[in-house]
Structure formats: C-alpha cells, structure tokens
Scaffold this motif. Sequence first.
Motif, short mmCIF file in Angstrom:
data_model
loop_
_atom_site.label_atom_id
_atom_site.label_comp_id
_atom_site.label_asym_id
_atom_site.label_seq_id
_atom_site.Cartn_x
_atom_site.Cartn_y
_atom_site.Cartn_z
N TYR A 137 0.81 -1.23 0.00
CA TYR A 137 0.00 0.00 0.00
C TYR A 137 0.84 1.27 0.00
CZ TYR A 137 -4.49 2.34 0.53
OH TYR A 137 -5.61 3.08 0.31
N TRP A 138 2.10 1.18 0.35
CA TRP A 138 2.99 2.35 0.34
C TRP A 138 3.00 3.01 -1.04
CZ3 TRP A 138 6.77 2.10 -3.27
CH2 TRP A 138 7.11 0.83 -3.75
N SER A 139 2.87 2.20 -2.09
CA SER A 139 2.89 2.76 -3.45
C SER A 139 1.64 3.60 -3.71
CB SER A 139 3.01 1.64 -4.49
OG SER A 139 1.94 0.70 -4.36
N PHE A 140 0.51 3.16 -3.18
CA PHE A 140 -0.72 3.95 -3.30
C PHE A 140 -0.59 5.25 -2.51
CE2 PHE A 140 -4.90 5.31 -1.89
CZ PHE A 140 -5.63 5.27 -3.07
N ALA A 141 0.08 5.18 -1.35
CA ALA A 141 0.27 6.36 -0.51
C ALA A 141 1.05 7.44 -1.26
CB ALA A 141 1.00 5.97 0.78
N LEU A 142 2.14 7.07 -1.89
CA LEU A 142 2.93 8.04 -2.65
C LEU A 142 2.16 8.56 -3.85
CD1 LEU A 142 6.49 6.41 -2.58
CD2 LEU A 142 5.75 8.51 -1.43
N MET A 143 1.45 7.68 -4.51
CA MET A 143 0.63 8.09 -5.65
C MET A 143 -0.36 9.16 -5.24
SD MET A 143 -2.08 5.71 -7.78
CE MET A 143 -3.35 5.93 -6.53
N SER A 144 -0.99 9.00 -4.07
CA SER A 144 -1.99 9.94 -3.59
C SER A 144 -1.40 11.29 -3.24
CB SER A 144 -2.71 9.35 -2.37
OG SER A 144 -3.35 8.15 -2.68
N VAL A 145 -0.21 11.29 -2.63
CA VAL A 145 0.41 12.55 -2.24
C VAL A 145 0.83 13.35 -3.47
CG1 VAL A 145 2.43 13.59 -1.13
CG2 VAL A 145 1.15 11.79 0.03
N PHE A 146 1.49 12.70 -4.43
CA PHE A 146 1.91 13.41 -5.65
C PHE A 146 0.69 13.99 -6.37
CE2 PHE A 146 5.55 10.14 -5.81
CZ PHE A 146 6.29 10.89 -4.90
N SER A 147 -0.39 13.20 -6.41
CA SER A 147 -1.62 13.66 -7.04
C SER A 147 -2.21 14.84 -6.27
CB SER A 147 -2.63 12.51 -7.10
OG SER A 147 -3.85 12.93 -7.65
N GLY A 148 -2.21 14.75 -4.94
CA GLY A 148 -2.76 15.81 -4.11
C GLY A 148 -2.02 17.13 -4.27
N CYS A 149 -0.70 17.06 -4.35
CA CYS A 149 0.08 18.28 -4.51
C CYS A 149 -0.22 18.95 -5.85
CB CYS A 149 1.57 17.96 -4.40
SG CYS A 149 2.10 17.54 -2.72
N MET A 150 -0.35 18.17 -6.90
CA MET A 150 -0.69 18.75 -8.20
C MET A 150 -2.08 19.37 -8.17
SD MET A 150 0.94 16.29 -11.17
CE MET A 150 0.53 14.68 -10.46
N ARG A 151 -3.02 18.74 -7.48
CA ARG A 151 -4.36 19.30 -7.38
C ARG A 151 -4.33 20.61 -6.59
NH1 ARG A 151 -7.23 13.51 -5.96
NH2 ARG A 151 -7.43 12.77 -8.12
N GLY A 152 -3.53 20.66 -5.53
CA GLY A 152 -3.41 21.89 -4.76
C GLY A 152 -2.87 23.04 -5.59
N MET A 153 -2.08 22.72 -6.61
CA MET A 153 -1.59 23.74 -7.54
C MET A 153 -2.65 24.13 -8.57
SD MET A 153 2.19 22.25 -8.42
CE MET A 153 3.21 21.49 -7.15
N GLY A 154 -3.79 23.43 -8.52
CA GLY A 154 -4.85 23.71 -9.49
C GLY A 154 -4.75 22.89 -10.75
N ARG A 155 -3.88 21.88 -10.74
CA ARG A 155 -3.67 21.05 -11.92
C ARG A 155 -4.21 19.65 -11.66
NH1 ARG A 155 -3.19 25.41 -13.26
NH2 ARG A 155 -1.78 26.35 -14.79
N SER A 156 -5.48 19.43 -11.98
CA SER A 156 -6.12 18.14 -11.74
C SER A 156 -6.12 17.24 -12.97
CB SER A 156 -7.56 18.34 -11.27
OG SER A 156 -7.59 19.00 -10.04
N ALA A 157 -5.90 17.81 -14.14
CA ALA A 157 -5.99 17.02 -15.37
C ALA A 157 -4.89 15.97 -15.45
CB ALA A 157 -5.93 17.94 -16.58
N LEU A 158 -3.67 16.33 -15.02
CA LEU A 158 -2.55 15.39 -15.12
C LEU A 158 -2.78 14.14 -14.26
CD1 LEU A 158 0.69 17.57 -15.35
CD2 LEU A 158 -0.14 15.88 -16.99
#
Length: 457
Positions: A369-390
């Motif tokens: 599950y650690w891989s899902f954890a990292l996937m979620s954080v990288f995704s969350g940071c991009m969303r916080g920047m306003g970039r959800s499409a990537l």
Amino acid sequence: MSKRYEMDMTTGPLLGKMIRFALPVVLSNVLQLLYNAADSIIVGRFDADGKLSLAAVGSTASIIHLVTNLFIGFFLGASIIIAQFKGAGKEDEVSKTVHTGALTSLLTGIVVCAIGLLVSEPLLVAMDTPAEVIDKSLLYIRIYFLGMPFTTVYNFGASTLRAVGDTKRPLYFLALSGVVNVALNALFVIVFHMSVAGVAAATVISQALSAVLVTFCLLHAEGSIRLNPRRLRINGSKLVMMAKVGVPVGLQNALFSFSNVLIQSSINGFGSAAMAAHTAAVSIEGFMNVSVAGVADTSINFTGQNVGAGKYDRVRRVCVICSVLSVGISLIIGAGMILFGDKLLAIYNPDPEVIAYGLNRTTLIGATYWSFALMSVFSGCMRGMGRSALPMLTSVLGICGFRILYIYTIFAWSPTLLTLYISYPASWVLTMLCNLVCYLVVSRMLMKGRLKVITKG
C-alpha cells in the motif's frame, strides 16, 4: 463562531501545523469508516442471513462509489479554490465561492439521488450479482441513495472548513453522528431485525445529522466562510473555477470506480463467501486508506494556500513531508494487516472459508500500500496547484486502463482471486511513477513562474 479554528498555512514551521491539520482529518476519516464498518460487522454477525447480508452490503460499494465519485470531486475543487483565495487574502472571493458551492452541493445531492435510484438495479444485474444476494443489495442501495443530499451537503461543508484550516469541527460532527449510527445499527438489526434495510436507514439518519451540524456551523461562522442563506446563488466564474479543478478529479474517481466495478463483478463469480471476504477485507483496508487520504488532503490544502500566497518554496516541502508521513502510516498499518489479518477478518464473519478468502487480499495489500500512498500525495500536490488534469490522465491510464487490460488478459489466463488482487499493487506502482514525473515537471514550472495559478486569472 470564533475564527480560532482556522489556520494560516503560509507562515511558520510546516511539520507541526501539518500534523495538527492532518490528525483531525485522519481521525474524522477513521470515525466515518468505523460507522461504515459497523454496517458490515453488525449485519455480518447478528443478522439471520449474516453471510448473504454482508455480501449484499459489499456488492453495492463499487456502484455507490461509481455514481457519487463523479460529483464528490467537485467539492475537492471548491476546497482548492477556497484555499488559494484564502492564501491570497481575497476574503470576498472566498465568500462567493462558499455560497456557490453550498447551493451546488444541495442540487448535486438531489441529482445523485435520482441517478442512483435509476441505475442501481441494471448495474447490479450487469455485475452478475448472485440471485440469493441481489434483492438485499437493491434494498440497501436504494435506501442509501435517498440520503445522498445529506452526504453532499456535509462533504462540501467539511471541505470548506478544512480549506481554511479547521479540521477539528468536522471531527466533532462525525464523532457524534458515528455514535448515533452505531447505536441505530444495533437497534434496527439486533432488536428490530431489519437486516440490510436497518443498516442503510441508520447510515442515512447519521448522514443527515452530520449535514445539519456542518450547516449550522457555517451559518454561525465568522469571516468569509460564513453562510448567508440570502446570498445563496451560483457565481458563474467561481463555478467554472471549481469545475476546472473538480471535474477532472470526479472523472478520475468515477473511472477508478468503474475499474472496481469490473473487479467486483469478477469476484461475484467466486460466490457469496468470496464476496463477503472481499467486503470485510476492503473494510479493514479502509483504515489505512483513510489515514493516507488524510495526509493527501493535507497536501492539497497546504499546497493550495501556499500557491495562493505565492510561497512556492514551501510547496515542495509540503510534498516531502506528506510523502514521509503517508509511507510511514501505510507501512505500520500494513504490517498489522499482515500479522493479524485472520483475527481482523473474524470480527466481520467467523466463517473459515470467508477468512481464508480474505487473507488473499489483506496480506497482499498490506505489503504494497505504500505505493498507493505516494501516488496519492503526488496527485494531491498537483491538485493543490490547481492542476487536476494530469493526475486524472495518469489514473485513467495507469489504474483504470491497466486494470481493464489486466482483467481481460492475465486474469482471463489465470482466473484466481490472487491473480485478480495483484492488479491493485501493479496499477499503483505504475501510476505512482507517472505521478512523480508529472509532479516534478509541474513543480518546476511553478518555481520558474511558468505555471498559471487559476485564482490569479
């Protein structure tokens, strides 16, 4: 109500503030999961048809997520826009966003309710839900969808409070509604013998309570997040901003849920014992999932406020801290799932066949599950920047596309539960690596001033 609950995420040491923000979010998620787990535990152990009822509740989860996740992403979009405006000190823009989101959340709940009632039966049939389970599944899911307006109102309200740093009051609201849910579960199932209808009704009542509490909180809040019924209207520009960020998240979640519908359909072919085991295992994994989600939510809001304030040097530090926290949490909880999986599964249903099936999943997921954890954080940071499409694109390809391909190739060649469950970590690792590359590119563009911040027009 006092603004003492709010948090300025743009100044001071990050780690302490992030932990103070994340802990109530994680606890809120855990409480929400506990009263969802109570549905499964009480109906699985105390209903006369325990194994079938547990399978029925579990078989609906992927459909509920498929229908609701498309719209739930919108509230994350609202939260990000509110956080960016808050970080930039644009209080009037925060207020307009709050009133637009509040009205939209109510309308969305009504739409989701109608859609859910319409598609539930054909989707259950399409998933090859066993005949002995489908009536219970349909009854549960229809009652559940009747409460959807309460769910969307609460989710928006909680997201609004978290966007300004208030994670404590959503925790208090969920604690109270969770106690009510568990008590009603016991009353309806054990005393009144209402089976799946009882746990569904208990869930709806507790969701209604949460929605009332968070609405009351916003009505009496101070500052820009205060909700004034007379100002409830949809501001076109704010709705577009929220949609730009939230719609990709919703599409990603909906497609993610679609891949889970295919997996659930494959599991249904193994019979009611495998379905019950899957339901129990997913519920156990949920404690790790919501803990990681709490850290990802932290990354979204801290990134959003600091992007709005133009403090881009803090954005990368947010990502590093959240990555360490999420991996640590997943490793600790994962070890517990591996070591005590059989005992945890027995809480839901003591049938040895159910436990044996469930261990296939809990052991594998606990280790990866650690891989899902990292996937979620990288995704969350991009969303916080306003970039959800990537992150949406990487998830569509890396999770949805991969799993669909996997089911029709590798699983078709070796149709075992273990083979099916391997699709989870394989898709997580692939998507995590893609998200890491995308995050590094987006972060570099932000640092060099080449990334347009959505709230700065």
